[in-house]
Structures are given as structure tokens and as C-alpha cells.
Write an enzyme that holds these catalytic residues in place. Structure first.
Site, PDB file in Angstrom:
ATOM      1  N   SER A 215      52.538 -35.459  47.672  1.00  0.00           N
ATOM      2  CA  SER A 215      52.637 -36.774  48.173  1.00  0.00           C
ATOM      3  C   SER A 215      51.246 -37.499  47.568  1.00  0.00           C
ATOM      4  CB  SER A 215      52.690 -37.082  49.662  1.00  0.00           C
ATOM      5  OG  SER A 215      52.937 -38.416  49.984  1.00  0.00           O
ATOM      6  N   SER A 216      50.486 -38.313  48.375  1.00  0.00           N
ATOM      7  CA  SER A 216      49.558 -39.059  47.845  1.00  0.00           C
ATOM      8  C   SER A 216      48.853 -39.779  49.163  1.00  0.00           C
ATOM      9  CB  SER A 216      49.938 -39.981  46.695  1.00  0.00           C
ATOM     10  OG  SER A 216      48.656 -40.953  46.727  1.00  0.00           O
TER      11      SER A 216
ATOM     12  N   LYS B  50      56.101 -42.199  48.189  1.00  0.00           N
ATOM     13  CA  LYS B  50      54.986 -41.054  48.536  1.00  0.00           C
ATOM     14  C   LYS B  50      55.024 -40.890  50.099  1.00  0.00           C
ATOM     15  CE  LYS B  50      53.553 -39.499  44.760  1.00  0.00           C
ATOM     16  NZ  LYS B  50      54.109 -38.092  44.195  1.00  0.00           N
TER      17      LYS B  50
ATOM     18  N   ASP C 223      63.362 -33.973  31.967  1.00  0.00           N
ATOM     19  CA  ASP C 223      62.950 -35.011  32.657  1.00  0.00           C
ATOM     20  C   ASP C 223      63.606 -34.972  34.066  1.00  0.00           C
ATOM     21  OD1 ASP C 223      62.958 -37.643  33.811  1.00  0.00           O
ATOM     22  OD2 ASP C 223      63.491 -38.825  31.909  1.00  0.00           O
TER      23      ASP C 223
ATOM     24  N   TYR D  76      55.120 -47.009  44.435  1.00  0.00           N
ATOM     25  CA  TYR D  76      54.444 -45.639  44.534  1.00  0.00           C
ATOM     26  C   TYR D  76      54.179 -45.233  45.674  1.00  0.00           C
ATOM     27  CZ  TYR D  76      50.950 -42.125  43.496  1.00  0.00           C
ATOM     28  OH  TYR D  76      50.189 -41.039  43.492  1.00  0.00           O
TER      29      TYR D  76
ATOM     30  N   ASN E 227      56.102 -31.707  41.990  1.00  0.00           N
ATOM     31  CA  ASN E 227      54.949 -32.466  41.297  1.00  0.00           C
ATOM     32  C   ASN E 227      55.123 -33.695  40.585  1.00  0.00           C
ATOM     33  OD1 ASN E 227      51.823 -32.338  40.890  1.00  0.00           O
ATOM     34  ND2 ASN E 227      52.701 -31.881  38.883  1.00  0.00           N
TER      35      ASN E 227
END
Length: 253
Positions: free
Chosen positions: A138-139, A156, A64, A152, A91
Site C-alpha cells: 500500500s502506501s 492504496k 502487465d 492513488y 507490488n
């Protein structure tokens, strides 16, 4: 193009399914030796067995990444078994989009600190590598405000900032750092598969936003990650590579 990854020693967190699994498979196909992890030991064992079919060394552990001690121990174990570390790929994501305290804490512990602690634990080994590279995931939610605005999207975005800072700080040591920002990525068992089944209206809306008319695949994201980690990208550092099929509209400055 020869990516120059044969024999490279690569660690990827969250690497038994989805984008992480595709990243591990693509490194292995390029001849790199890999260390993988997830919270599920059975999935780790099946993944390492499959990766070894490429004729490379593959090791893993149940971790974890929000557990600082466990993450550090895994990095040390993988470095010992692989004989060092050349590349790390951060990731894992908690995928928490709620506005409650628990969601913020999960995103910070998993996405942000999971990335920072991975890099810190790997740094002594990266400094000894002739081609050290860091790739963070990231995103597009870190670039633009969308339905994932909140913990989130916030963390990111912070990961992009953190990674570009690393690139500047580590350039003199020959260690490169880049981030990849995937757009909506569909795979069986993934978040968009669940949204499609449980919230079809949101899925339809998200799909309609992309000019390509489809979502990305884990392999398309993995291709970008592996390229940035490779010798073929030797003068690329401090960049955020958006892989989204023209989903985002903002100009990245």
C-alpha cells in the site's frame, strides 16, 4: 534470526527495479526461490540472472498486471516451475495521481485488480502451502491525505481494507495476509528521483516533512515485506506495517 524462508516459493509482481527488486533480492538472500515479472522482458531476464547468483531458482515473465489473462497465466507458469507457491507479494502500482477518468481506471486496473487477481490466481497453491502468506504493498498515501489524494491514495487505502479482510477470511486456512505502507522511497530512476530533477520544490517540501531528514530506501521496505512473509511473523496477520521514518502523523487504530 532464522526467517525460515529457505526453499520457500515466492512470487513478486513489479520486481525488476526499486522496491520490488529489493524484495526479490532479499527473499533470494534468505534462500527462497522466486518468480518475478515486469512489462520489460529484458529487465526480467537480467533480474532472474542476478537472483540465481544466490544459488536459488529464479524464473520470470513479461506481464502487465492489468491484463487479467496474462497475470493468471504467469502465476500458473511460475507455480509449475517453482513447484507451488508459498508467498505472493503484490507490488505493482500505476502511480496515477491525476483526477481524470484515465488515471482512476489505471489505478483500479493495476493497483486494485492487479492485487485481487494475483491473490485469486495464487489461492489454490497457497491453500496447499504449509506457510501461505500474502503481502500487499500500500502506501502512506492510503493512510493520510497528501499530494497523491485521488486515485492513488484511494486505491492504496482500499488495498489495506482488502488485505485485512483476507486475513480474517483466510486465518482458518493458515494463510496470513498483511500490507506494508512505504513512506517516500528514493532510488535512482524512481518517482522521487524524477521529482527531484523535475520538481525540486515538491521534493524539498516532501523531504522537509520527514523528521529523519531523509527518504527511505528500497531495502528498508523490502526488510519489512520479507519479515511479514516469513515464519518469524507466524502470528502476525491483518496488520498494516507503516515504514515511513515517522512521516505520517495520524494514529493507526
Amino acid at each position: 534470526m532464522d526467517l525460515g524462508l529457505k526453499g520457500a516459493k515466492v512470487l513478486i509482481t513489479g520486481s525488476t527495479k526499486g522496491i520490488g527488486r529489493a524484495i526479490a533480492e532479499t527473499f533470494a538472500a534468505e534462500g527462497a526461490n522466486v518468480g518475478v515479472c515486469s512489462r520489460n522482458l529484458a529487465e526480467v531476464e537480467s533480474t532472474t540472472a542476478a537472483l540465481k547468483a544466490n544459488g536459488i531458482a529464479a524464473y520470470g515473465g513479461a506481464v502487465d498486471v492489468s491484463d487479467a489473462a496474462a497475470l493468471k497465466a504467469w502465476v500458473g507458469d511460475m507455480a509449475a516451475k517453482l513447484g507451488g507457491i508459498d508467498v505472493v507479494v503484490a507490488n505493482v502500482s500505476a502511480l496515477a495521481i491525476g483526477q481524470d477518468d484515465e488515471s482512476w481506471e489505471k489505478e483500479f486496473a493495476t493497483d486494485m485488480m492487479g492485487t485481487v487477481r494475483l491473490v485469486n490466481a495464487a489461492m489454490p497453491y497457497l491453500e496447499k502451502s504449509a506457510a501461505g502468506a500474502i503481502v500487499t504493498i500500500s502506501s502512506v498515501s492510503g493512510r493520510e491525505v497528501d499530494f497523491a489524494a485521488g486515485p492513488y491514495g484511494t486505491f492504496k487505502a482500499a488495498i489495506i481494507h482488502y488485505t485485512q479482510g483476507l486475513a480474517n477470511q483466510l486465518a482458518g486456512k493458515g494463510i496470513r495476509a498483511n500490507s506494508v505502507s512505504p513512506g517516500n522511497t528514493y532510488f535512482d530512476g524512481g518517482v522521487w528521483n524524477m521529482i527531484k530533477d523535475n520538481n525540486p520544490e515538491l521534493y524539498k517540501t516532501a523531504l522537509a516533512l520527514n523528521p529523519t531528514g531523509r527518504m527511505g530506501t528500497p531495502q528498508e521496505m523490502a526488510n519489512a515485506v520479507v519479515f511479514l512473509a516469513s515464519r518469524a511473523a507466524s502470528f502476525i496477520t491483518g496488520t498494516n506495517l507503516v515504514v515511513d521514518g515517522a512521516l505520517t502523523r495520524g494514529v493507526q487504530l
